[in-house]
Design an enzyme around this catalytic site. Sequence first.
Site, PDB file in Angstrom:
ATOM      1  N   GLU A 185      15.811   5.693  13.424  1.00 34.26           N
ATOM      2  CA  GLU A 185      14.913   6.763  13.046  1.00 34.26           C
ATOM      3  C   GLU A 185      14.683   6.836  11.542  1.00 34.26           C
ATOM      4  O   GLU A 185      15.620   6.975  10.767  1.00 34.26           O
ATOM      5  CB  GLU A 185      15.458   8.116  13.548  1.00 34.26           C
ATOM      6  CG  GLU A 185      15.571   8.210  15.062  1.00 34.26           C
ATOM      7  CD  GLU A 185      16.917   7.734  15.584  1.00 34.26           C
ATOM      8  OE1 GLU A 185      17.182   6.509  15.504  1.00 34.26           O
ATOM      9  OE2 GLU A 185      17.703   8.546  16.061  1.00 34.26           O
ATOM     10  N   CYS A 191      19.733   5.643  15.628  1.00 32.85           N
ATOM     11  CA  CYS A 191      19.449   4.282  16.116  1.00 32.85           C
ATOM     12  C   CYS A 191      18.523   3.590  15.134  1.00 32.85           C
ATOM     13  O   CYS A 191      18.891   2.638  14.481  1.00 32.85           O
ATOM     14  CB  CYS A 191      18.765   4.319  17.469  1.00 32.85           C
ATOM     15  SG  CYS A 191      19.811   4.813  18.816  1.00 32.85           S
TER      16      CYS A 191
END
Lengths: 787, 264
Positions: free
Chosen positions: A433, A431
Amino acid sequence: MNNRIKKLREQSLSATNKISVERAVLITEFYNSNIPKQVSIPKQRALWLKYFLDNKKLCYNKGELIIGERGFEPKATPTYPEICLHSIKDLEILNAREKVSFKVENETKNIYTKTIIPFWKGRTQRERLFSQMSDKWTDAYNAGVFTEFQEQRAPGHTANGNKIYKKGLLDIIDDINSSINNLDFFKDEKAFEKREELQAMEIAAKSMIDYAKRNSDFLFSLANKESDKQKKLELENLANICLKVPANKPETLHEALQYYWFVHLGVISELNPWDSFNPGRLDQHLYPFYKNDLEKGILTKEEAVEILQSFWVKFNNHPAPPKIGITALESNTYTDFALINIGGLKPDGSNAVNEMSYILLDVIQEMRILQPSSMVQLSKKTPDNFIKRTVDIVKTGFGQPSIFNSDAIVQELLRQGKSVEDARNGGASGCVETGAFGTESYILTGYFNLAKILEITLNNGVDPKTNKKIGIETGNPINFKSFDELIVAFKKQENYFADIKIKGNNIVERLYADYMPVPYLSLFIDDCICNGKDYNNGGARYNTSYIQGVGLGSLTDIFTSLKFNVFDNKNICMEDMLKALAVNFKGYEKLRNDLIYNTPKYGNDDDYADEQAVKIFNIFYDSINGRPSARGGIFRINMLPTTCHIYFGSVINATADGRKASDPLSEGISPVQGADTKGPTAVIKSAAKIDHIKTGGTLLNQKFSPAILKTEAGLNNIVHLIRSYFKMDGHHIQFNVVSAKTLKEAQKHPEKYRDLIVRVAGYSDYFNDLGEDLQNEIIKRTEHESF
Amino acid sequence: MEGIVFDIKHFALHDGSGIRQTIFLKGCPLKCWWCHNPESQNPKIDSYIKYNNIDDVPIKNKITVGKHYSVNEIIKEIEKDTVFFDESNGGVTFSGGEPLLHTNFLKPILSYCNNKNIHTALDTCGYATKEKLLSIIDNVDLYLYDIKFIDNEKHLKYTGVSNELILNNFRLLSEKNKNIIVRLPLIPEINSTDKDIELLINFLKQFNNVSQIDILPYHNISKSKYKRLNIEYKLPEVEEFSSDKIEIIKQRLIKEGFKVTIDI
């Protein structure tokens, strides 16, 4: 888009997601044979991969320019019984469930009943994991205080660096052998263990070369049967590429992409790592090949685009492996989170945008498919022209690409102790990270339900959903004299659960290090070979374990409301507030009205509320950041939810911000849906008050109506908005550009909106594939319209 | 020093360059029939009752329109958005109502902005005494100047006041060579005849400090606001312009050498 790509794209879009039993059958055959009984666990895993690649059915989709499917056809998705064994009931649920379903043939169920289940029951990683957890852990897990990422999927969460574009697998095997030769059997007590691991890596590398050769033979046989001259030539060309890569280093764009795809395929077949795998900084990797091909006159731009589009389709053919139970709730999507990074910085710190960056944006816009996900890295050095081109695609409204702050990513990685070059070679995967690509294992370990912990605090250690005492006694809140007493109690409770989670994680990490090494993935992440250590055992240069905080917006609003209504203004006493929450506001509608409409909220650049966000963030950060992990790494935090804010909301009763029992929490660091009434600048100001640099990623969602992006001035101001957020060290921002009206229409007539893709949380998804609750939530998210 | 503000819009995109903060001051000497912000007209704080539906129970809420702000409170609001002003070459726009009703309140705020190099715009109908305008005239970087009618009879009928002061103040700003964007609220059948446009062109052609004309086409969206505030809505049913019609007027103004935008 030419006809070839149109057909491949359509084939991918219309393919049914289905369970392929092939992998389960092969792995059961393999572990039933005598081979694994003779060798160490790393070699078992490598020989398993070899067995799979030697025996799996090959697939060539007519016209494609990149070959290789994990299943026997697009969207045929395997299971991983060594990790998580599906029961017949699980398979039936997968087949029947309304959203994110997988078709399961009766034959598959028969095979499961006869061979798969009898063999694997009691031998899976999931059972091993749950059996090792303490009662406290189990209580917290069952109450929804946190999730466990590794219960159904292996750790992964990493992205490819640029090694494969410089080295073929034969070169990598040479590296393995020199690493073996350097082992010191006199002084290094781990020398044997390392040799076993390195030899396993070699087996894995060779198995992929053999698999490419199988594909090559297959393509030559197809070419022999092909009467069309052009098609015959194409098949032979691809067959020759498979002979060259991955064995040797690639020399053309086409070879580079096919090589990557073999790498990807191996990683997602070996195990089911989270976030599949990720090509990382694709424009940086591909540009030299593209330039070289053009100069040599062996490739045109159109041909490059065509190969890339065919490459894009491959990702879309590979849905995330089937998830069940809580794992399905926390990540309820077919998306498998390969996130292509474009733009950013070169290792020397200069602007990295090149011609390939623009070509990839064109491909994203034209393909308009769910997978792969894409993002743009924006640094202060990135030209406006590039970000405008990006926003141009964003405004077409399928939620891609999302936009990240390179300068923040670099700072985050430097703070964690990476070298400046490794930091600049990094980016975001999954997402949002942050990771150093090609050198870091940065695994997510589970979502952490901060709002649930406050609920338990307000009930003095008891979970009001079950009336079971699962926390510690931190005092009856009715007796709290000040807001600070509440904060102190929450902090104690939070630290208690953080300890439980971290202790559990350190057991899980060892379970994966000892039982589920990944010699194939270890080939590609430095310095696994040099260290003679598996990726799952801390072999990477950097090892980070994340715990993901969920519900910052909701939690802030709840704390703010208690401070404002109970302690500062004394509008209501704690006892009555708790009574109102216990009855889900029944009979307390006036109170609920005031909690929603007349109480300060996060997301409005109001320090009264935002200060609570900072306090909570710091409590969470202090309880986790810097603690050692069991594979020699460090624990850190990030703030993202995937779809877990829905699940976490479902386990919490009514809350003091006016939220009703079981309603979703806020996602990422975004404000509670509808609570931000002062527009996007205020949201950004609020969100920037927490220190993003101390995280490994935060997620901020903004929704705009299409009208705002219609004019050049509107578009420019969105760029200014993004740049302002990034100036304040914001990590990531994403936009949904679609009107609420369209979404409501889509809800009523899903059949007419089959292609409607929206931004969810760190990824995009088909609106139709979202649960109704999530659909409603996306509609509810503030629409910053009519400014 | 206090003023009554009825709204502060952050991320305002249509009131000058860049990302702006628009501060709406309450009270207006004009009563334009088509006014989109009827809540801005009364210089005092208004209130009305609104019912929220909470779990099918109607809950009575008293909504106040307008809030007292001190100069310092306004400055605090402005400071919140400086990062956006810097990044986008934006700034603060004072609107209303009629901000020139509040020059004593505005003066220290404008001086603050001038000192901090924050771009200032004044969205005005121009109806104020010469003295009031002069008191802040050099503190404003950009005037967003509404012109509704050149024909005074029509002006009197549809806005309630004569346009003499307005046009004189316009001349004063021109004499001082102040930067002006003319805002033309375009109301079907009321101020959009060929004759109206011709008069406007003839008036504006005398000056060389008009950098742009913004056409603001009438939208039929405010009726409910009138009802809520118990104010009579005098404008007869008119149909909104088609985009073709607006384009014709736009082209006519462009032909005369003006830069023109249409604010949808």
